[in-house]
Scaffold this active site. Structure first.
Site, mmCIF file in Angstrom:
data_model
loop_
_atom_site.group_PDB
_atom_site.id
_atom_site.type_symbol
_atom_site.label_atom_id
_atom_site.label_comp_id
_atom_site.label_asym_id
_atom_site.label_seq_id
_atom_site.Cartn_x
_atom_site.Cartn_y
_atom_site.Cartn_z
ATOM 1 N N GLU A 91 4.912 -5.069 7.138
ATOM 2 C CA GLU A 91 4.192 -3.998 7.830
ATOM 3 C C GLU A 91 4.702 -3.774 9.248
ATOM 4 O O GLU A 91 4.664 -2.664 9.767
ATOM 5 C CB GLU A 91 2.686 -4.327 7.884
ATOM 6 C CG GLU A 91 1.962 -4.225 6.550
ATOM 7 C CD GLU A 91 1.944 -5.518 5.758
ATOM 8 O OE1 GLU A 91 2.782 -6.403 6.031
ATOM 9 O OE2 GLU A 91 1.088 -5.628 4.864
ATOM 10 N N GLY A 129 0.705 -4.990 1.150
ATOM 11 C CA GLY A 129 -0.529 -5.059 0.378
ATOM 12 C C GLY A 129 -0.328 -5.703 -0.986
ATOM 13 O O GLY A 129 -1.262 -6.260 -1.549
ATOM 14 N N GLU A 178 -0.570 -9.302 -0.333
ATOM 15 C CA GLU A 178 -1.980 -9.596 -0.030
ATOM 16 C C GLU A 178 -2.826 -9.602 -1.300
ATOM 17 O O GLU A 178 -3.711 -10.449 -1.470
ATOM 18 C CB GLU A 178 -2.512 -8.569 0.977
ATOM 19 C CG GLU A 178 -1.859 -8.718 2.345
ATOM 20 C CD GLU A 178 -2.259 -7.610 3.302
ATOM 21 O OE1 GLU A 178 -1.984 -6.431 2.994
ATOM 22 O OE2 GLU A 178 -2.845 -7.913 4.352
ATOM 23 N N ALA A 190 0.865 -1.174 0.000
ATOM 24 C CA ALA A 190 0.000 0.000 0.000
ATOM 25 C C ALA A 190 0.905 1.229 0.000
ATOM 26 O O ALA A 190 2.064 1.161 0.434
ATOM 27 C CB ALA A 190 -0.892 -0.012 1.236
HETATM 28 C C1 HXC Z 1 5.113 4.271 -1.364
HETATM 29 C C2 HXC Z 1 7.024 3.291 -2.166
HETATM 30 C C3 HXC Z 1 6.654 2.058 -1.584
HETATM 31 C C4 HXC Z 1 5.407 2.001 -0.878
HETATM 32 C C5 HXC Z 1 8.557 1.823 -2.573
HETATM 33 N N1 HXC Z 1 8.202 3.092 -2.751
HETATM 34 N N2 HXC Z 1 7.621 1.165 -1.854
HETATM 35 N N3 HXC Z 1 6.257 4.385 -2.057
HETATM 36 N N4 HXC Z 1 4.680 3.131 -0.801
HETATM 37 N N5 HXC Z 1 4.936 0.881 -0.338
HETATM 38 C C6 HXC Z 1 8.938 4.117 -3.487
HETATM 39 C C7 HXC Z 1 10.170 4.587 -2.720
HETATM 40 O O1 HXC Z 1 9.833 5.550 -1.768
HETATM 41 C C8 HXC Z 1 10.989 5.172 -3.849
HETATM 42 O O2 HXC Z 1 10.499 6.451 -4.179
HETATM 43 C C9 HXC Z 1 10.684 4.244 -5.014
HETATM 44 O O3 HXC Z 1 9.448 3.591 -4.702
HETATM 45 C C10 HXC Z 1 11.745 3.192 -5.220
HETATM 46 O O4 HXC Z 1 11.951 2.511 -3.969
HETATM 47 P P1 HXC Z 1 13.401 2.308 -3.318
HETATM 48 O O5 HXC Z 1 13.181 2.102 -1.874
HETATM 49 O O6 HXC Z 1 14.318 3.411 -3.729
HETATM 50 O O7 HXC Z 1 13.860 0.967 -4.057
HETATM 51 P P2 HXC Z 1 14.809 -0.179 -3.471
HETATM 52 O O8 HXC Z 1 15.993 0.417 -2.776
HETATM 53 O O9 HXC Z 1 15.047 -1.091 -4.623
HETATM 54 O O10 HXC Z 1 13.955 -0.927 -2.363
HETATM 55 C C11 HXC Z 1 12.789 -1.640 -2.743
HETATM 56 C C12 HXC Z 1 11.939 -1.994 -1.496
HETATM 57 C C13 HXC Z 1 11.658 -0.730 -0.669
HETATM 58 C C14 HXC Z 1 12.708 -3.025 -0.647
HETATM 59 C C15 HXC Z 1 10.673 -2.640 -2.006
HETATM 60 O O11 HXC Z 1 11.136 0.263 -1.552
HETATM 61 C C16 HXC Z 1 10.692 -0.934 0.431
HETATM 62 O O12 HXC Z 1 11.033 -1.507 1.469
HETATM 63 N N6 HXC Z 1 9.438 -0.463 0.223
HETATM 64 C C17 HXC Z 1 8.413 -0.508 1.242
HETATM 65 C C18 HXC Z 1 7.870 -1.911 1.374
HETATM 66 C C19 HXC Z 1 6.809 -1.980 2.445
HETATM 67 O O13 HXC Z 1 7.027 -1.652 3.593
HETATM 68 N N7 HXC Z 1 5.598 -2.400 2.056
HETATM 69 C C20 HXC Z 1 4.486 -2.508 2.956
HETATM 70 C C21 HXC Z 1 3.756 -1.220 2.987
HETATM 71 S S1 HXC Z 1 2.454 -1.237 4.202
HETATM 72 P P3 HXC Z 1 11.488 7.696 -4.427
HETATM 73 O O14 HXC Z 1 10.553 8.836 -4.635
HETATM 74 O O15 HXC Z 1 12.358 7.788 -3.241
HETATM 75 O O16 HXC Z 1 12.227 7.287 -5.668
HETATM 76 C C22 HXC Z 1 1.231 -2.080 3.486
HETATM 77 C C23 HXC Z 1 0.025 -2.212 4.351
HETATM 78 C C24 HXC Z 1 -1.029 -2.985 3.692
HETATM 79 O O17 HXC Z 1 1.308 -2.556 2.403
HETATM 80 C C25 HXC Z 1 -2.280 -2.861 4.467
HETATM 81 C C26 HXC Z 1 -3.450 -3.312 3.703
HETATM 82 C C27 HXC Z 1 -3.639 -2.660 2.418
#
Ligand code: HXC
Length: 259
Positions: free
Chosen positions: A133, A110, A113, A66
């Site tokens: 998360e 998400g 999911e 998400a």
């Molecule tokens: C918003 C995101 C994002 C996310 C990545 N980006 N994941 N933006 N929401 N979930 C953005 C980063 O900010 C970045 O933007 C760009 O995408 C590239 O990501 P990087 O981090 O630079 O890439 P990398 O170093 O290759 O790392 C990849 C990654 C990392 C390991 C996937 O991005 C990461 O850990 N993302 C978050 C994963 C996460 O926590 N997901 C769960 C979210 S909570 P910029 O602008 O800096 O280039 C969730 C709750 C669900 O899903 C609840 C029910 C719906």
């Protein structure tokens, strides 16, 4: 229909393909994207020519979760009051046609999911699955704590949900989360071939099989067995059953009419 955050096309006239398309954000699932996804799924559901749907992302990310930026300012009143998740995330569950997730790269939070809400997952060898998360101070909210243990068992689900670590495609296949792992450059060929095969079957039997397997996943065994028995019996009222069995006996290919 013009979409901003997804791309939609048909393949071989019978398969609908939806590609998540926010590549710079690794297909982070913003509220607007989820609205579009729901619209596209419903449009394919209503299109009589379509027998199966493939949902995919980019090589680097199916979806990294998400949209954290969008969620960062949400309060309890926002998410509870607006029924965040239920309203736009669960459309996919109402789709009766099969939906295959073709996953390459990250399928996190998400994103994992969403893949699990599809009927089965075909993974590229670079796919990585996880429920990170916990690292954000929250828990999965779109069924992750429920579908993941049913798919991979309690121990691995706990491991993933509590540590936030990722698992690669091989571990996901061993654990039963994905049905097949294929080389990245073969992912769409494999998913589209599966979707074309499914879309050539009798639609009534396909819908019945999907409903029955979901019963197995969601409910007690005795209920599921009875549900299956009723639909198995009911399919003997269809023209496709006659055609399928007549064709087998006559050693020819069946011509299903979906009635
Ligand atoms: C918003 C995101 C994002 C996310 C990545 N980006 N994941 N933006 N929401 N979930 C953005 C980063 O900010 C970045 O933007 C760009 O995408 C590239 O990501 P990087 O981090 O630079 O890439 P990398 O170093 O290759 O790392 C990849 C990654 C990392 C390991 C996937 O991005 C990461 O850990 N993302 C978050 C994963 C996460 O926590 N997901 C769960 C979210 S909570 P910029 O602008 O800096 O280039 C969730 C709750 C669900 O899903 C609840 C029910 C719906």
């Amino acid at each position: 229909m013009a979409y901003e955050f997804i791309q939609v096309r048909t393949e071989g006239e019978r398969v609908g393909v939806i590609t998540l398309n926010r590549p710079k954000q690794l297909n982070a699932l913003s509220p607007a994207l989820m609205v579009e996804l729901g619209q596209a799924l419903k449009a394919f559901e209503a299109d009589e020519a379509i027998g199966c749907i493939v949902l995919t992302g980019s090589e680097k990310a199916f979806a990294a979760g998400a949209d954290i930026g969008a969620m960062a300012t949400y309060t309890f009143a926002d998410v509870y009051g607006d029924d965040y998740i239920t309203r736009d995330w669960e459309t996919i569950r109402s789709i009766r046609k099969p939906v295959i997730a073709a996953v390459s790269g990250f399928a996190l939070g998400g994103g994992c999911e969403l893949a699990m809400m599809c009927d089965f997952i075909i993974a590229a060898d670079n796919a990585r699955f996880g429920q990170p998360e916990i690292k954000l101070g929250i828990i999965p909210g779109a069924g992750g704590t429920q579908r993941l243990p049913r798919a991979v068992g309690k121990s691995k689900a706990m491991d993933l949900a509590l540590t936030g670590r990722m698992m690669n495609a091989d571990e996901a296949e061993r654990a039963g989360l994905v049905s097949r792992v294929v080389p990245l450059d073969k992912l769409m060929d494999e998913a589209l071939a599966a979707a074309l095969t499914i879309s050539g079957m009798g639609r009534l039997a396909v819908m019945a099989a999907k409903e029955c397997v979901n019963r197995a996943f969601e409910g007690p065994l005795a209920d599921g067995v009875m549900f299956e028995r009723r639909l198995f019996h009911a399919l003997f009222a269809t023209e496709d059953q006659k055609e399928g069995m007549d064709a087998f006996v006559a050693k020819r290919a069946p011509q299903f009419k979906h009635r």
